[in-house]
Design a protein around this motif. Sequence first.
Motif, PDB file in Angstrom:
ATOM      1  N   ASN A 164     -41.935  37.160  44.691  1.00  0.00           N
ATOM      2  CA  ASN A 164     -41.113  38.192  45.320  1.00  0.00           C
ATOM      3  C   ASN A 164     -41.927  38.877  46.422  1.00  0.00           C
ATOM      4  OD1 ASN A 164     -38.562  39.524  45.376  1.00  0.00           O
ATOM      5  ND2 ASN A 164     -39.480  41.324  44.421  1.00  0.00           N
ATOM      6  N   VAL A 165     -42.571  38.050  47.252  1.00  0.00           N
ATOM      7  CA  VAL A 165     -43.417  38.582  48.326  1.00  0.00           C
ATOM      8  C   VAL A 165     -42.578  39.382  49.309  1.00  0.00           C
ATOM      9  CG1 VAL A 165     -44.973  37.952  50.221  1.00  0.00           C
ATOM     10  CG2 VAL A 165     -45.082  36.719  48.048  1.00  0.00           C
ATOM     11  N   GLY A 195     -57.098  37.452  52.010  1.00  0.00           N
ATOM     12  CA  GLY A 195     -56.514  37.351  50.683  1.00  0.00           C
ATOM     13  C   GLY A 195     -56.325  38.735  50.088  1.00  0.00           C
ATOM     14  N   ASN A 196     -56.461  38.826  48.777  1.00  0.00           N
ATOM     15  CA  ASN A 196     -56.354  40.125  48.121  1.00  0.00           C
ATOM     16  C   ASN A 196     -57.633  40.914  48.384  1.00  0.00           C
ATOM     17  OD1 ASN A 196     -53.762  39.838  46.855  1.00  0.00           O
ATOM     18  ND2 ASN A 196     -54.704  38.337  45.494  1.00  0.00           N
ATOM     19  N   ARG A 197     -57.501  42.145  48.836  1.00  0.00           N
ATOM     20  CA  ARG A 197     -58.647  42.941  49.237  1.00  0.00           C
ATOM     21  C   ARG A 197     -59.206  43.740  48.068  1.00  0.00           C
ATOM     22  NH1 ARG A 197     -56.235  44.837  55.152  1.00  0.00           N
ATOM     23  NH2 ARG A 197     -56.997  43.036  56.298  1.00  0.00           N
ATOM     24  N   LYS A 198     -60.529  43.859  48.070  1.00  0.00           N
ATOM     25  CA  LYS A 198     -61.203  44.588  47.001  1.00  0.00           C
ATOM     26  C   LYS A 198     -60.727  46.036  46.978  1.00  0.00           C
ATOM     27  CE  LYS A 198     -65.425  41.815  47.058  1.00  0.00           C
ATOM     28  NZ  LYS A 198     -66.898  41.816  47.275  1.00  0.00           N
ATOM     29  N   GLY A 199     -60.544  46.531  45.761  1.00  0.00           N
ATOM     30  CA  GLY A 199     -60.137  47.920  45.616  1.00  0.00           C
ATOM     31  C   GLY A 199     -58.649  48.135  45.746  1.00  0.00           C
ATOM     32  N   ARG A 200     -57.905  47.073  46.021  1.00  0.00           N
ATOM     33  CA  ARG A 200     -56.453  47.202  46.132  1.00  0.00           C
ATOM     34  C   ARG A 200     -55.791  46.301  45.102  1.00  0.00           C
ATOM     35  NH1 ARG A 200     -55.161  47.155  52.654  1.00  0.00           N
ATOM     36  NH2 ARG A 200     -56.709  48.725  53.262  1.00  0.00           N
ATOM     37  N   PRO A 201     -54.657  46.711  44.570  1.00  0.00           N
ATOM     38  CA  PRO A 201     -53.990  45.866  43.569  1.00  0.00           C
ATOM     39  C   PRO A 201     -53.547  44.540  44.177  1.00  0.00           C
ATOM     40  CG  PRO A 201     -52.568  47.684  44.276  1.00  0.00           C
ATOM     41  CD  PRO A 201     -53.917  47.960  44.848  1.00  0.00           C
ATOM     42  N   ALA A 202     -53.697  43.476  43.399  1.00  0.00           N
ATOM     43  CA  ALA A 202     -53.276  42.151  43.852  1.00  0.00           C
ATOM     44  C   ALA A 202     -51.780  42.012  43.591  1.00  0.00           C
ATOM     45  CB  ALA A 202     -54.059  41.068  43.115  1.00  0.00           C
ATOM     46  N   LEU A 203     -50.991  42.159  44.651  1.00  0.00           N
ATOM     47  CA  LEU A 203     -49.542  42.119  44.487  1.00  0.00           C
ATOM     48  C   LEU A 203     -49.038  40.708  44.221  1.00  0.00           C
ATOM     49  CD1 LEU A 203     -48.554  44.571  47.363  1.00  0.00           C
ATOM     50  CD2 LEU A 203     -48.853  45.070  44.937  1.00  0.00           C
ATOM     51  N   TYR A 204     -49.744  39.717  44.766  1.00  0.00           N
ATOM     52  CA  TYR A 204     -49.370  38.313  44.586  1.00  0.00           C
ATOM     53  C   TYR A 204     -50.595  37.468  44.936  1.00  0.00           C
ATOM     54  CZ  TYR A 204     -48.603  39.260  49.560  1.00  0.00           C
ATOM     55  OH  TYR A 204     -48.743  39.683  50.855  1.00  0.00           O
ATOM     56  N   PRO A 205     -50.641  36.201  44.506  1.00  0.00           N
ATOM     57  CA  PRO A 205     -51.789  35.354  44.849  1.00  0.00           C
ATOM     58  C   PRO A 205     -51.877  35.199  46.370  1.00  0.00           C
ATOM     59  CG  PRO A 205     -50.493  34.357  43.093  1.00  0.00           C
ATOM     60  CD  PRO A 205     -49.689  35.509  43.628  1.00  0.00           C
ATOM     61  N   ALA A 206     -53.020  35.558  46.951  1.00  0.00           N
ATOM     62  CA  ALA A 206     -53.176  35.530  48.408  1.00  0.00           C
ATOM     63  C   ALA A 206     -54.539  34.947  48.757  1.00  0.00           C
ATOM     64  CB  ALA A 206     -53.034  36.932  48.989  1.00  0.00           C
ATOM     65  N   THR A 207     -54.641  34.414  49.972  1.00  0.00           N
ATOM     66  CA  THR A 207     -55.897  33.787  50.369  1.00  0.00           C
ATOM     67  C   THR A 207     -56.095  33.891  51.871  1.00  0.00           C
ATOM     68  OG1 THR A 207     -57.231  31.774  50.127  1.00  0.00           O
ATOM     69  CG2 THR A 207     -54.935  31.475  50.781  1.00  0.00           C
TER      70      THR A 207
END
Length: 736
Positions: A21-22, A395-407
């Motif tokens: 659900n991006v 991708g998913n940035r440190k310190g932020r919630p991973a909303l979806y698999p990202a790269t």
Amino acid sequence: MAQRHDVLSFDTETDLIGPGNVVPNLVCLQLGWFEGEDIVTSLIARADPGFNEAVEAFLRDPRLKVGHFAAFDMAVLLKAFPQHAELIFQNYADGRVVCTKLREKLATLSTSGRVDEIVLPDGSRRRASLTMDELVLKHFAVDISADKKDPDSWRLRYVELRDISSSQWPEEALRYARDDGFWTLALWQAQEEAAPNEAGPRSMACQAFRAQVDFALYLQTAWGMAVDLQERDRIAEMLSGELAPEKLAPLIEAGILRPGESPRPHSRQVAKAREIVPFNDSSDITPEQRAVLEAAGIKFTAAVEPSIDTKLLQELVTSACGKVGIEPEQTPTGAISTDAEMLDALAGADTVLDCFIHRQGLMKLVTTELPALTGAVVHPNYDSLKETLRSSSYGNRKGRPALYPATNIQQKDPRARGCFVAREGQVLLSVDYSALELCTLAQRQIKVVGSSRLADVINSGRDPHAYLGSLLALHLSPEWREVARESLGDAATVDTLYDYFIAMKKSENPEVREFFTKYRTLAKPTGLGYPGGLGCRTFIGFAKTTYGVDLVALTGSYEAALVLAQQLKDIWFEAFPEQRAYFEWVNRDCRDPINSTRTVIKEDGSAREQTLYAYTSPMGVYRAGCSYTSACNGSGMQTPAAEGALQACWWLAQACFRPSFDSILYGCRPVAFIHDEVITEVPDDALLHERALAVCEIMVESMREICPDVKIACNPAAMRRWNKKAEAVYDERGRL
């Protein structure tokens, strides 16, 4: 500049973003407009009567549409109303969609040369992600961050209101949504009022194009790429072997790498543990055995992760700098820098340091690449406007919630690329430009110098890397020089020499083919590094890190590598003499009139003044406050190549999503953009060849505005698994 009565702000509220659900589901649409001096806002929810008609009316409205991260909100509308794809794309094509976040970047790029920095009301500067609350604080000294960062705010709760009419919404939910419409329009007005006093207007002319690019790249994020999780696990097993202590012995012996330790039974319980599960060494205990032991009451120590002795590493960097005659760089705190740029400059200077650099490359797979591959579909995020005017991915940035698999798809380790595959019934169609940055460099040379030997080489159909490679072989290999002269005779020219050299590529003799590959490979960092104003010392690290060309290994010492680097530079100047005039143009005509110098603090505490440069891109963006090398590289190579390739992304998105294009690509999906390469997922059917031609045509035509005098070529390849080395294969009918 648009008049206030011709502007309409827009924003959406949605349910939560997440895997699968991006692009989330639409809950409501908010609008803002000017009535006299005031900003008026409205809101309509999907559960309200007339919602569909209101959205269509908004899309048909002829006013300029302003959003903050407009690409996201337009993608939300596209998902909710796929029948309005034509209207959405027409708004972009007509230049009627702009983004306040991108406008801020264009303005600051034209003044300070930065795109990620804001000046706060007290005059201080800091890096920023240019979120709405940051820009409201900058322009109005109003802090709205509580609304944006409070985990209990309505920002994350609109899914609760998805099926409820807005007339029944809590007042706070209505206020939050309407405020976004208000502040978006207020930001647009503040940017308009600031622009006449800055250099921004010269870049704002490009705002509609940058919004188009942002939308095209966000659609790639939304679709994502399929992942082979079994291949991911195979790579993880390979890494386990490569990072074993015996493979990293030089680092361990030097004390730089402190090996980690696996969890082990407490010393007093080792004997009892061996009675339950026989083992020789605690590191041999499998997870299954550990579970048995813990069930029996055996306590384990915590695992100790491998670590780096930074003090010893800094001493090693300092020593390596001394060997090659350069000053070690310092961090803002005064410590010796061990970042990637510093290490690149020292590649080949010390065997222990080379072992560390090798480990760092593997650790990127361990810490960044493989952890990103957590789902069957992974989504590359894009920042569509960097200081060079290129895009970047993350991708998913440190310190932020991973909303979806990202790269980060643009800096993908070649060993991880094989994890990305086509979905069932599809193939990955990769199309990349041939020597794109050399084409744009040749075009810039024609414009500022009046002629370009590089352009002549490209327009004649010659491979510019092989052309330079033939001249490198001529000067650096006396044996080959004699063989070539015997074959070509006294009438040999640089052109006949090229023909002789390129024929070696298809020789039946493997040694001859290897010779060709060696010198063509050596030509790539030479022809692409020196145009950016690199010095010989920096070039050595650039060649090894970027192209795997290790001059120290080729020559036997760093000193000899420096000699070879200078020889390569001299031969390159001889091959393309117009480059000297190009450098003179940068020095003469690209001085920044606003930011003339920057104070740089050296290691010894002394200060020096660095001259700053500026240039205008082919599409009209003004980049201020850059270094000499950034101006050389950016004006001729990175920036024009980026603008043309990003324009191709926009036209490709239209072909794939927009019905009126009547394209054979309609329904296909672009899935990745890697600077000079676009990967599109297309059906695995008999029309693959035609689709490849269609993508190539879009990419060539998109570059024609940037390079009207230089021939542009594209190379397609079809694959089921992403591989940078994939080459086009044609059947007996000449079809891909």
